[in-house]
Design a protein around this motif. Structure first.
Motif, PDB file in Angstrom:
ATOM      1  N   VAL A 115       0.842  -1.095   0.151  1.00 15.85           N
ATOM      2  CA  VAL A 115       0.118  -0.136   0.021  1.00 15.85           C
ATOM      3  C   VAL A 115       0.855   1.264  -0.152  1.00 15.85           C
ATOM      4  O   VAL A 115       2.052   1.149   0.211  1.00 15.85           O
ATOM      5  CB  VAL A 115      -0.832   0.188   1.152  1.00 15.85           C
ATOM      6  CG1 VAL A 115      -1.836  -1.188   1.102  1.00 15.85           C
ATOM      7  CG2 VAL A 115      -0.189   0.065   2.519  1.00 15.85           C
ATOM      8  N   ASP A 116       0.176   2.425  -0.296  1.00 18.99           N
ATOM      9  CA  ASP A 116       1.087   3.574  -0.149  1.00 18.99           C
ATOM     10  C   ASP A 116       1.035   4.110   1.468  1.00 18.99           C
ATOM     11  O   ASP A 116      -0.277   4.767   1.765  1.00 18.99           O
ATOM     12  CB  ASP A 116       0.388   4.431  -1.042  1.00 18.99           C
ATOM     13  CG  ASP A 116       1.051   5.933  -1.143  1.00 18.99           C
ATOM     14  OD1 ASP A 116       2.429   5.878  -0.841  1.00 18.99           O
ATOM     15  OD2 ASP A 116       0.417   7.021  -1.465  1.00 18.99           O
ATOM     16  N   VAL A 117       1.900   4.170   1.835  1.00 19.63           N
ATOM     17  CA  VAL A 117       1.979   4.584   3.504  1.00 19.63           C
ATOM     18  C   VAL A 117       2.630   5.894   3.448  1.00 19.63           C
ATOM     19  O   VAL A 117       3.553   6.117   3.141  1.00 19.63           O
ATOM     20  CB  VAL A 117       2.843   3.504   4.414  1.00 19.63           C
ATOM     21  CG1 VAL A 117       2.899   4.253   5.645  1.00 19.63           C
ATOM     22  CG2 VAL A 117       2.160   2.260   4.295  1.00 19.63           C
ATOM     23  N   PRO A 118       1.926   7.238   3.758  1.00 20.97           N
ATOM     24  CA  PRO A 118       2.286   8.461   3.620  1.00 20.97           C
ATOM     25  C   PRO A 118       3.645   8.367   4.488  1.00 20.97           C
ATOM     26  O   PRO A 118       3.788   7.876   5.687  1.00 20.97           O
ATOM     27  CB  PRO A 118       1.264   9.308   4.279  1.00 20.97           C
ATOM     28  CG  PRO A 118      -0.169   8.454   4.097  1.00 20.97           C
ATOM     29  CD  PRO A 118       0.404   7.177   4.100  1.00 20.97           C
ATOM     30  N   ALA A 119       4.601   9.179   3.870  1.00 15.87           N
ATOM     31  CA  ALA A 119       5.959   9.298   4.609  1.00 15.87           C
ATOM     32  C   ALA A 119       6.858   8.124   4.387  1.00 15.87           C
ATOM     33  O   ALA A 119       8.220   8.171   4.549  1.00 15.87           O
ATOM     34  CB  ALA A 119       6.006   9.316   6.267  1.00 15.87           C
ATOM     35  N   LEU A 120       6.235   6.841   3.922  1.00 18.08           N
ATOM     36  CA  LEU A 120       7.145   5.776   3.537  1.00 18.08           C
ATOM     37  C   LEU A 120       6.858   5.484   2.167  1.00 18.08           C
ATOM     38  O   LEU A 120       7.758   4.849   1.711  1.00 18.08           O
ATOM     39  CB  LEU A 120       6.532   4.561   4.578  1.00 18.08           C
ATOM     40  CG  LEU A 120       6.907   4.474   6.055  1.00 18.08           C
ATOM     41  CD1 LEU A 120       6.418   3.265   6.720  1.00 18.08           C
ATOM     42  CD2 LEU A 120       8.344   4.764   6.330  1.00 18.08           C
TER      43      LEU A 120
END
Length: 472
Positions: free
Chosen positions: A138-143
């Protein structure tokens, strides 16, 4: 001389009734008889009796709520994302996060091993489960592009940065994971989000089951894991033979965590099975026994002075939550809990190293099924009939009968050589409503699990036995 003889006054000295000359039989009074009325005995009016009963009921309810309130005060935490307006009575989404944390070794970090999303509807009386593999990309904000289980760890390590001072690492991890799961499943499209979160560590999982006195699991197939991880960073061999068996907390934890005998998808199936068994264990008790469980749960899950083994943002001591829990505890059939899993075969997937990239349209279809109340129409089950008898064409004729009765049937075939005295319906997939109707129609035994030695793409497999041949 008068013909009338003067009558003597036979009155008693105390002035009682005069003697009339008649002989009277005096009835013996048996004071032990229930019919003997004791003039000194107090008769309670029916109103006082009813008042006493009502008072006793109120007392029991009050003590029960006090126990619930005590438990809630220890394990309920606020949600740094802000309040939700979803109600468990009207329908709510609850994310259960199983965390691997070693409190004596903080340098080891923390991981979310399990992500299980629960659709909980108290008014309509149903529950659906949806398991999300921990390796889902998934798209994890900040990662950026990361595995979904990294979301909890990131929130845990950046509590103040994400949500401000006064927010614990656990609260931040729960909130951040909830937002990432909501985006991955696109719940906003349905006007929803993850409403509440429950975090449970390994100790809490085992303690919960031990407080219940154990659970019963029907193991569908033999499991041998030669590399099950131990607390001292070693490995050991664990075995589970097929069939129903009683498990305490430690054994159930091993069953839910083991994965080397199959894979992570087999593990999510076992985790859902454990949830079902916990509900079944609670349901087999009467209400008084359930009330007696509350102090045991409180002491097992929330020891004073320690971080509780279970934390939740669900205020289960509020009226709507209590009504929903009571409704489902009294009426929910554990076998009819909807069990959905994002896994190959139901959702198309691509690999990016060890990351799993799921097809978005297939995930959306799975979410739609998960949000739909359980029922035969939602199961979309396929049935395949295997002939275990010597009667030629029996599987074909049975399949035609099933089609007439509205079942979706795959091509029939012969069963492997063997002795099949009775017809058996195997519920392989999450299709309890269809399987029950089919077993009733065929007067067959119903088994939840996959038949040994038979390969089929159907969610329900029928093996015709000799009893079906005799009905021809």
């Amino acid at each position: 001389m008068s013909d009338i003889t003067p009558r003597r006054n036979m009155s008693s000295p105390s002035g009682g009734v005069p003697y009339t000359g008649e002989t009277r039989v005096m009835r013996h009074l048996n004071r032990s008889s229930p019919h003997h009325a004791n003039p000194n005995r107090r008769r309670w009016p029916i109103g006082w009796i009813l008042l006493g009963l009502v008072g006793s009921i109120i007392l029991v309810i009050g003590l029960s709520y006090w126990q619930v309130r005590q438990l809630a005060q220890r394990i309920v935490v606020s949600d740094p994302r802000g309040p939700t307006f979803a109600s468990p009575w009207l329908g709510a989404n609850i994310l259960v996060i199983g965390v691997d944390i070693r409190r004596d070794r903080p340098e080891e970090g923390i991981r979310s091993d399990t992500l299980l999303l629960v659709r909980f509807d108290g008014m309509e009386g149903w529950v659906n489960l949806l398991s999300i593999p921990r390796d889902t990309q998934v798209d994890v904000p900040a990662l950026g592009a990361s595995k979904i289980n990294a979301a909890y760890a990131y929130g845990y390590r950046h509590a103040a940065e994400l949500y401000g001072t006064g927010v614990s690492p656990e609260q931040a991890g729960m909130a951040y994971a909830a937002d990432v799961v909501s985006r991955f499943l696109n719940l906003e499209q349905h006007g929803m989000r993850v409403d509440y979160v429950v975090q449970i560590d390994f100790d809490g999982f085992a303690a919960l089951i031990d407080a219940l006195g154990g659970i019963t699991i029907d193991v569908p197939r033999r499991i041998v894991d030669d590399n099950y991880p131990t607390a001292d960073y070693g490995v050991m061999q664990v075995k589970f033979e097929p069939g129903p068996q009683r498990m305490d907390g430690a054994r159930a934890l091993i069953y839910a965590r083991t994965r080397h005998a199959d894979n992570d998808f087999g593990r999510t199936e076992r985790q859902q099975q454990v949830v079902q068994a916990i509900v079944q264990e609670i349901q087999r008790r009467n209400w008084l026994e359930r009330i007696m469980l509350l102090p045991r749960l409180r002491d097992a899950l929330a020891k004073t002075g320690e971080t509780p083994a279970i934390l939740t943002t669900l205020p289960f001591d509020q009226l709507d939550s209590l009504l929903a829990i009571a409704r489902l505890a009294g009426s929910l059939d554990p076998a009819l809990i909807g069990r959905y899993r994002i896994e190959p075969g139901s959702v198309a997937v691509q690999m990016n190293g060890t990351n799993l990239i799921w097809d978005a349209s297939d995930v959306a279809a799975m979410v739609n099924r998960w949000l739909t109340p359980p029922g035969e129409a939602n199961e979309q089950a396929h049935v395949q009939v295997f002939n275990g008898t010597d009667v030629a064409g029996l599987a074909r004729r049975t399949s035609e009968k099933l089609k007439t009765n509205g079942f979706t049937v795959l091509a029939p075939t012969d069963a492997p050589p063997g002795d099949y005295p009775r017809t058996v319906v195997y519920q392989v997939g999450n299709t309890p409503f269809t399987a029950r109707r089919l077993a009733k129609l065929l007067n067959a035994q119903l088994i939840v699990g996959r038949p040994v030695g038979i390969s089929s793409e159907a969610e329900i497999v029928v093996i015709l036995g000799n009893d079906a041949a005799s009905d021809e």
